[in-house]
Scaffold this motif. Structure first.
Motif, PDB file in Angstrom:
ATOM      1  N   LYS A  89      26.696   3.377 -33.207  1.00  0.00           N
ATOM      2  CA  LYS A  89      26.787   2.086 -33.896  1.00  0.00           C
ATOM      3  C   LYS A  89      27.007   0.953 -32.880  1.00  0.00           C
ATOM      4  CE  LYS A  89      28.697   2.268 -38.178  1.00  0.00           C
ATOM      5  NZ  LYS A  89      29.941   2.483 -38.937  1.00  0.00           N
ATOM      6  N   VAL A  90      27.969   1.179 -31.966  1.00  0.00           N
ATOM      7  CA  VAL A  90      28.285   0.133 -30.989  1.00  0.00           C
ATOM      8  C   VAL A  90      27.068  -0.173 -30.115  1.00  0.00           C
ATOM      9  CG1 VAL A  90      29.659  -0.380 -28.928  1.00  0.00           C
ATOM     10  CG2 VAL A  90      30.755   0.594 -30.942  1.00  0.00           C
ATOM     11  N   THR A  91      26.370   0.886 -29.670  1.00  0.00           N
ATOM     12  CA  THR A  91      25.203   0.656 -28.812  1.00  0.00           C
ATOM     13  C   THR A  91      24.158  -0.192 -29.541  1.00  0.00           C
ATOM     14  OG1 THR A  91      25.569   2.883 -27.992  1.00  0.00           O
ATOM     15  CG2 THR A  91      23.600   1.795 -27.226  1.00  0.00           C
ATOM     16  N   LEU A  92      23.947   0.128 -30.817  1.00  0.00           N
ATOM     17  CA  LEU A  92      22.932  -0.623 -31.564  1.00  0.00           C
ATOM     18  C   LEU A  92      23.323  -2.090 -31.716  1.00  0.00           C
ATOM     19  CD1 LEU A  92      21.885   2.001 -34.280  1.00  0.00           C
ATOM     20  CD2 LEU A  92      20.601   1.231 -32.272  1.00  0.00           C
ATOM     21  N   VAL A  93      24.592  -2.317 -32.068  1.00  0.00           N
ATOM     22  CA  VAL A  93      25.027  -3.711 -32.250  1.00  0.00           C
ATOM     23  C   VAL A  93      24.947  -4.472 -30.925  1.00  0.00           C
ATOM     24  CG1 VAL A  93      26.977  -5.194 -32.850  1.00  0.00           C
ATOM     25  CG2 VAL A  93      26.509  -3.159 -34.220  1.00  0.00           C
ATOM     26  N   LEU A  94      25.432  -3.842 -29.841  1.00  0.00           N
ATOM     27  CA  LEU A  94      25.388  -4.522 -28.542  1.00  0.00           C
ATOM     28  C   LEU A  94      23.945  -4.810 -28.119  1.00  0.00           C
ATOM     29  CD1 LEU A  94      28.155  -2.754 -26.398  1.00  0.00           C
ATOM     30  CD2 LEU A  94      28.107  -5.124 -27.162  1.00  0.00           C
ATOM     31  N   THR A  95      23.062  -3.862 -28.415  1.00  0.00           N
ATOM     32  CA  THR A  95      21.658  -4.076 -28.065  1.00  0.00           C
ATOM     33  C   THR A  95      21.126  -5.305 -28.799  1.00  0.00           C
ATOM     34  OG1 THR A  95      21.391  -1.713 -27.763  1.00  0.00           O
ATOM     35  CG2 THR A  95      19.373  -3.003 -27.968  1.00  0.00           C
ATOM     36  N   ALA A  96      21.442  -5.414 -30.087  1.00  0.00           N
ATOM     37  CA  ALA A  96      20.980  -6.566 -30.865  1.00  0.00           C
ATOM     38  C   ALA A  96      21.525  -7.861 -30.256  1.00  0.00           C
ATOM     39  CB  ALA A  96      21.409  -6.420 -32.315  1.00  0.00           C
ATOM     40  N   VAL A  97      22.817  -7.839 -29.906  1.00  0.00           N
ATOM     41  CA  VAL A  97      23.436  -9.035 -29.324  1.00  0.00           C
ATOM     42  C   VAL A  97      22.715  -9.435 -28.044  1.00  0.00           C
ATOM     43  CG1 VAL A  97      25.529  -9.887 -28.168  1.00  0.00           C
ATOM     44  CG2 VAL A  97      25.706  -8.616 -30.326  1.00  0.00           C
ATOM     45  N   TYR A  98      22.416  -8.426 -27.195  1.00  0.00           N
ATOM     46  CA  TYR A  98      21.812  -8.753 -25.901  1.00  0.00           C
ATOM     47  C   TYR A  98      20.307  -9.025 -25.972  1.00  0.00           C
ATOM     48  CZ  TYR A  98      26.183  -8.557 -23.560  1.00  0.00           C
ATOM     49  OH  TYR A  98      27.467  -8.859 -23.170  1.00  0.00           O
TER      50      TYR A  98
ATOM     51  N   LEU B  48      19.206 -10.972 -28.122  1.00  0.00           N
ATOM     52  CA  LEU B  48      19.295 -12.407 -28.355  1.00  0.00           C
ATOM     53  C   LEU B  48      19.730 -13.151 -27.075  1.00  0.00           C
ATOM     54  CD1 LEU B  48      18.990 -14.215 -30.888  1.00  0.00           C
ATOM     55  CD2 LEU B  48      21.489 -14.279 -30.966  1.00  0.00           C
ATOM     56  N   ALA B  49      20.833 -12.687 -26.493  1.00  0.00           N
ATOM     57  CA  ALA B  49      21.394 -13.390 -25.327  1.00  0.00           C
ATOM     58  C   ALA B  49      20.416 -13.378 -24.151  1.00  0.00           C
ATOM     59  CB  ALA B  49      22.712 -12.750 -24.933  1.00  0.00           C
TER      60      ALA B  49
END
Ligand code: PHE
Length: 463
Positions: A353-362, A364-365
């Motif tokens: 879950k964390v990897t997926l969310v962080l991937t989405a954030v990055y 964008l960033a």
């Protein structure tokens, strides 16, 4: 102390290769050779080696020990080591959080060049404006950034053993072999330019290895020393929370002092070899003028060298950009893993879950930072006098401001608050005799903080 992180590297080899994978990165391939050429060859090398066995090993020992002893990710490790120092965990977390906004972009540039050589477009890449046109384009750089980010996420998603360790065990030996092979090829080169001057790889080797004391003043010596220090810092992935994270995955039975030697040897070995493959090649085809810094070296000077090599140039270029992709990928993985480990702990969430969310954030960033060359273009003046785009700004904040600050604070924490014995105990956890304990105490209490303050003064333009 309670064990929080449950994942472990399988043993000494997996741990050392993963940590070396983080350490070996673009700093080794493009920054080290350039600095060596600029800073008097052997003089820079000698200073670098001296700093490695003193300062480098000390900081590495401190960070890996904090990781293994607390068994926590950087965000919580400092608070566990000493209540009241939790703020340092947050500060440390910010370093990889910012680096991750731009590292995949550079990874993307490298991927792009690999594809270029794969499809035989190497001559075009040797044109002067090729690189600047590419990074300004609307879609292509974004596309390669996202592919690189995707690869990084995939490895982190698969976890410590199946992802990070497995990829490092494959990538690092291949990388080492390629670097050795290309370095040997580079030394055998010889070329006569249109003015009839012949230059050989062996002459290039002299530029690299023989200390050049010409025009050496005290202030220039200080400059070289500080260059070497900054380079060591970045190259060993110190003060980014990465070594705390990887230390927390090291098994208790691993001999830490040995591991540190092996990590340092690997990282420095690749740097020295990178110099052997790049400096003679550039010297042969372009003389000293070709020794550009940073991206210019890798994406402008080297393509010209590859073009001048003829058909063999394509093979060498492919091998080179493959190595660079590997080096960048294992470093990028270590940054995302550090963020993932921290978020898993803070939010109590699963790795996937964390990897997926962080991937989405990055996604964008990194896209925003990538558009810093077109849509969000800016000319920002940095305190060190250079003009920055978004990417340079992120790099400046993370590596020039936050990293020395984190290193200074962690040296103070270990040297004066926890006391050096705290780390020494961890280094001797299996009854090993940590022979350098006296040097370690002295370095962490006095020399490391002093070096950090010096670095700050230099960054602020005071020395
Ligand atoms: N140590 C890597 C290098 O030498 C750089 C790096 C930066 C690694 C940030 C991880 C995180 O290039």
């Amino acid at each position: 102390m309670e064990a929080k992180t449950t994942g472990r590297f399988t043993g000494h080899l997996g741990f050392v290769l993963a940590a070396a994978g983080s350490a070996v990165g673009l700093g080794n391939l493009w920054r080290f050779p350039y600095l060596a050429a600029k800073d008097g060859g052997g003089l820079f090398l000698a200073l670098y080696l001296f700093l490695l066995v003193t300062f480098g090993f000390t900081m590495l020992a401190a960070e890996l020990s904090i990781g293994r002893k607390t068994r926590q990710s950087p965000v919580k490790a400092y608070a566990t080591a000493h209540s009241g120092w939790g703020f340092l965990g947050v500060l440390t977390f910010l370093v990889p959080a910012i680096i991750m906004t731009y590292y995949p972009i550079i990874g993307g540039w490298i991927l792009k060049y690999m594809v270029v050589y794969l499809f035989g477009a190497g001559q075009a890449a040797a044109q002067d404006s090729y690189f600047s046109n590419f990074i300004k384009a609307p879609i292509a750089p974004l596309f390669f950034t996202l592919v690189f980010l995707g690869l990084t996420s995939l490895i982190v998603y698969r976890g410590i053993n199946k992802g990070i360790e497995k990829s490092a065990k494959f990538i690092m030996p291949v990388l080492l072999l390629v670097v050795i092979g290309v370095a040997l090829y580079s030394l055998g080169l010889s070329y006569t330019d249109d003015k009839g001057i012949t230059r050989t790889g062996m002459q290039g080797l002299q530029v690299y290895l023989i200390p050049n004391f010409e025009g050496l003043t005290f202030s220039r010596f200080l400059q070289i020393l500080l260059d070497a220090m900054m380079q060591l810092f970045f190259s060993m992935s110190i003060a980014m929370g990465i070594m705390i994270t990887y230390g927390s995955y090291a098994r208790g039975k691993v001999n830490m002092a040995h591991s540190i030697c092996h990590i340092g040897l690997f990282d420095t070995g690749v740097s020295v070899l990178a110099g052997l493959m790049i400096i003679p090649a550039i010297f042969v085809y372009e003389g000293m003028e070709g020794m550009a810094s940073g991206p210019g070296l890798m994406f402008v000077s080297l393509p010209k060298v590859f073009a001048a090599m003829g058909s063999m140039g394509v093979v060498i270029a492919l091998l080179f950009f493959l190595t660079a992709t590997f080096a960048a990928l294992t470093s990028s993985v270590s940054i995302l893993e550090t963020l993932t480990a921290s978020c898993m702990e803070v939010f109590g969430a699963s790795r996937k879950k964390v990897t997926l969310v962080l991937t989405a954030v990055y996604v964008l960033a990194a896209s925003i930072v990538c558009m810093g060359y077109n849509l969000f273009y800016m000319d920002l003046k940095l305190p060190n006098g250079s003009t920055a785009r978004l990417l340079d700004l992120m790099d400046y904040i993370s590596t020039n401001v936050l990293m020395p600050l984190v290193a200074l604070l962690s040296a103070v924490l270990v040297g004066w608050i926890l006391k050096p014995q705290w780390v020494i105990d961890e280094m001797q956890r299996n009854g090993e005799n940590f022979r350098l304990k006296r040097q370690f105490s002295f370095m962490i209490r006095y020399i490391c903080p002093l070096i950090m303050v010096l670095l700050f003064l230099k960054i602020a333009g005071i020395v």
